[in-house]
Write a protein that holds these residues in place. Structure first.
Motif, short mmCIF file in Angstrom:
data_model
loop_
_atom_site.label_atom_id
_atom_site.label_comp_id
_atom_site.label_asym_id
_atom_site.label_seq_id
_atom_site.Cartn_x
_atom_site.Cartn_y
_atom_site.Cartn_z
N ASP A 148 40.88 2.19 -23.40
CA ASP A 148 42.32 2.25 -23.10
C ASP A 148 42.55 1.97 -21.62
OD1 ASP A 148 45.09 2.76 -23.58
OD2 ASP A 148 44.82 4.77 -22.70
N GLY A 149 41.78 2.66 -20.74
CA GLY A 149 41.91 2.42 -19.30
C GLY A 149 41.52 1.00 -18.92
N ASN A 152 44.37 -1.46 -19.99
CA ASN A 152 45.54 -1.38 -19.11
C ASN A 152 45.25 -2.05 -17.76
OD1 ASN A 152 47.19 0.01 -20.95
ND2 ASN A 152 46.23 1.97 -20.40
N ASN A 233 44.61 4.86 -15.28
CA ASN A 233 45.72 5.05 -16.24
C ASN A 233 46.92 5.73 -15.59
OD1 ASN A 233 44.79 3.86 -18.61
ND2 ASN A 233 43.63 5.69 -19.21
N ASN A 234 46.67 6.77 -14.81
CA ASN A 234 47.76 7.61 -14.31
C ASN A 234 48.09 7.39 -12.84
OD1 ASN A 234 48.02 9.03 -16.84
ND2 ASN A 234 46.11 10.08 -16.30
N GLY A 247 48.62 2.95 -17.08
CA GLY A 247 48.75 3.45 -18.44
C GLY A 247 50.01 2.94 -19.14
#
Length: 422
Positions: A148-149, A152, A233-234, A247
Motif C-alpha cells: 500500500d505504501g 502510493n 503514507n501519513n 496515503g
C-alpha cells in the motif's frame, strides 16, 4: 478440246444464279451460328465472372471485417491468459515454499487480488511485487501494508508500475539484509521519495545523524521499515521539515484517466482468462504438454528400432547389387544392348509423358477459344458474300480461259514453234 472447255464454262455461267443464292444462304447461317455461339459463351463467361467477383468481394469483406479481427482477438486473449496463469502458478508455487503450505499460499494470492482491485494497477503487478517482498523476508501479514505504501509512493512520484517494482526491490533487499543501507535508500531518493528525511523525523534526529546510524548498522530493518512505510503514507513533520503524505493516492488515481486505462488492462486480462476458461483448461494444457514430452522420450527408441531394421535391408541390397554386378560382367553383349535400349526408351517416355500432359491441359483452353473462333465466322461469311456478289461464272470463265490456252498450246505446240523459228 478448247471448244469443249469454253462450252462448259458458258453453261456454268448461265446457272450461277442458284450458286449465288446458296452462298448468301450459307453466309446468313454462318452469321447466325457465330452470333448464337458467341452469345452463349459470352453469357456463360460473364455470369461466371460476376459470380467470382461477387464471391471474392464477400470473402475480402468478411476477412477484413470479421476473420482478421476475431483471429487477432483470439491470439491476443490466448497469450494474455496463458502468460497470466503462468505467472500466477509460479507465484503460487513460490508462496507454498515461502509460507509453508498450500493454504497459506492461496490466502496470500487472494489477499493480493483483493488489494489489486483497490488500485489502478493490475493483479499481475502485485503478484510479482508480493512474491519479491515475501521472498526477501517480509512477512505475509506485512506484505499488503508495505505494498500500500509502495503503491502510493509510486503514484506520488509519477513512477507508476515501474516505481512499484523499484520500491519493492529496495525494501525487499533491506528486509533481506536485516538493516537499512544507503544503496537502497539512494534508489528511493532517486525516484523522488525523501527516505532519509522521513526516517530522521521518525527517529527525531537530523538527516546527517541517519547517515551516521546507517554506517554503524543501527537502523535494523525490523524496526526501520515500518516507520518508513508509515511516513510515506501519513507524512512526517520534525527536525528535518515536513514530508508529504502519500496515503490514499491509489484510490484517488483509480478514478483518473490513467487509472481507467490500467483498469481496462485488468478487465481485458480477466476477460481473456474467462473467455478461454483458462483456470480449468490450464491443467489440461499442462497434461497435454507432459504427454507430448513423453512421446519425445520414446522417439529415440523408435529410431533405434528403425536403424536396427534398416541394417538387414541394406545388407540385402548390397548382396543384390553384387549379384547384379557379376551378371553384368558375364552377360552377353547383345543382352546388354537390349537393356540399354530399354533404358533409353524409358528415358524418352518421361519427357513424352510430360508433353502429353501439357497437351491434355491445353484441351481445357479449347472451350475458351470456341467463342473467339465463332467470332471469325462472320468474316468467313463476308468473304463468301464477296464471292457471291462477283458471281461464280466470271471466275469459271477466267479459269476456263486459262485452261483453254494451255490445251491449245499442248495440241498446237509444233506449229507455234515453227512459227517463231521460221
Amino acid at each position: 478440246m478448247s471448244e469443249e472447255v469454253l462450252s462448259l464454262v458458258a453453261k456454268v455461267s448461265l446457272d450461277d444464279n442458284n450458286f449465288k443464292s446458296g452462298l448468301k444462304n450459307v453466309q446468313s447461317q454462318a452469321k447466325n451460328l457465330a452470333n448464337n455461339v458467341k452469345d452463349v459463351f459470352s453469357g456463360i463467361g460473364d455470369t461466371l465472372k460476376n459470380i467470382g467477383n461477387t464471391m471474392s468481394g464477400w470473402g475480402k469483406t468478411i476477412t477484413a471485417g470479421i476473420t482478421a479481427p476475431v483471429t487477432a482477438l483470439g491470439v491476443t486473449t490466448a497469450k494474455t491468459s496463458i502468460d497470466f496463469l503462468k505467472l500466477k502458478e509460479n507465484t503460487r508455487t513460490a508462496f507454498k515454499v515461502l509460507l509453508g503450505s498450500a493454504e497459506e499460499a492461496e490466502a496470500m494470492l487472494e489477499d493480493l487480488y483483493t488489494f489489486a482491485k483497490t488500485t489502478p494497477f493490475s493483479y499481475d503487478t502485485y503478484l510479482q511485487a508480493g512474491k519479491q517482498l515475501v521472498a526477501m523476508g517480509v512477512s505475509a501479514k506485512d506484505a499488503i501494508p508495505y505494498l500500500d505504501g509502495i503503491t502510493n509512493a509510486a503514484i506520488a512520484t509519477g513512477a507508476g508500475q515501474e516505481g512499484i517494482t523499484t520500491l519493492s526491490e529496495a525494501i525487499g533487499r533491506m528486509s533481506s539484509k536485516g538493516k537499512v543501507q544507503l544503496e537502497e535508500l539512494n534508489r528511493m531518493i532517486e525516484m523522488g521519495v525523501p527516505a532519509v528525511k522521513i526516517l530522521g523525523n521518525a527517529y527525531g534526529v537530523t538527516e546527517m545523524e541517519i547517515y551516521d546510524m546507517m554506517k554503524k548498522g543501527e537502523l535494523l530493518a525490523e524496526d526501520t521499515l515500518p516507520k518508513l512505510i508509515d511516513g510515506m503514507n501519513n507524512g512526517t513533520d520534525g527536525v528535518n521539515g515536513m514530508t508529504s503524505a502519500y496515503g490514499g493516492l491509489a484510490s484517488e488515481m483509480k478514478g483518473t484517466l490513467a487509472g481507467a486505462i490500467d483498469s481496462l488492462k485488468s478487465k481485458f486480462r480477466n476477460m481473456s482468462v474467462e473467455m478461454w476458461n483458462s483456470e480449468e483448461a490450464y491443467p489440461v494444457l499442462q497434461e497435454i504438454i507432459r504427454s507430448f514430452t513423453k512421446t519425445l522420450e520414446v522417439l529415440p527408441k523408435v529410431f533405434v528400432g528403425l536403424t536396427k531394421a534398416v541394417v538387414p535391408v541394406l545388407t540385402k541390397v548390397n548382396e543384390k547389387l553384387r549379384v547384379f554386378g557379376e551378371y553384368l560382367d558375364n552377360a552377353d553383349p547383345k543382352q546388354l544392348e537390349l537393356i540399354g535400349k530399354a533404358i533409353l526408351g524409358l528415358a524418352v517416355a518421361g519427357p513424352a509423358l510430360i508433353v502429353v500432359g501439357k497437351l491434355t491441359s491445353a484441351l481445357g483452353g479449347l472451350f475458351s477459344a470456341i467463342g473467339s473462333i465463332a467470332g471469325a465466322l462472320p468474316a468467313i461469311g463476308s468473304a463468301l458474300s464477296a464471292v457471291a456478289s462477283v458471281g461464280f461464272a466470271p471466275i469459271l470463265a477466267i479459269v476456263g480461259a486459262v485452261i483453254g490456252v494451255f490445251v491449245f498450246l499442248r495440241e498446237e505446240w509444233d506449229k507455234v514453234v515453227s512459227t517463231f523459228t521460221g
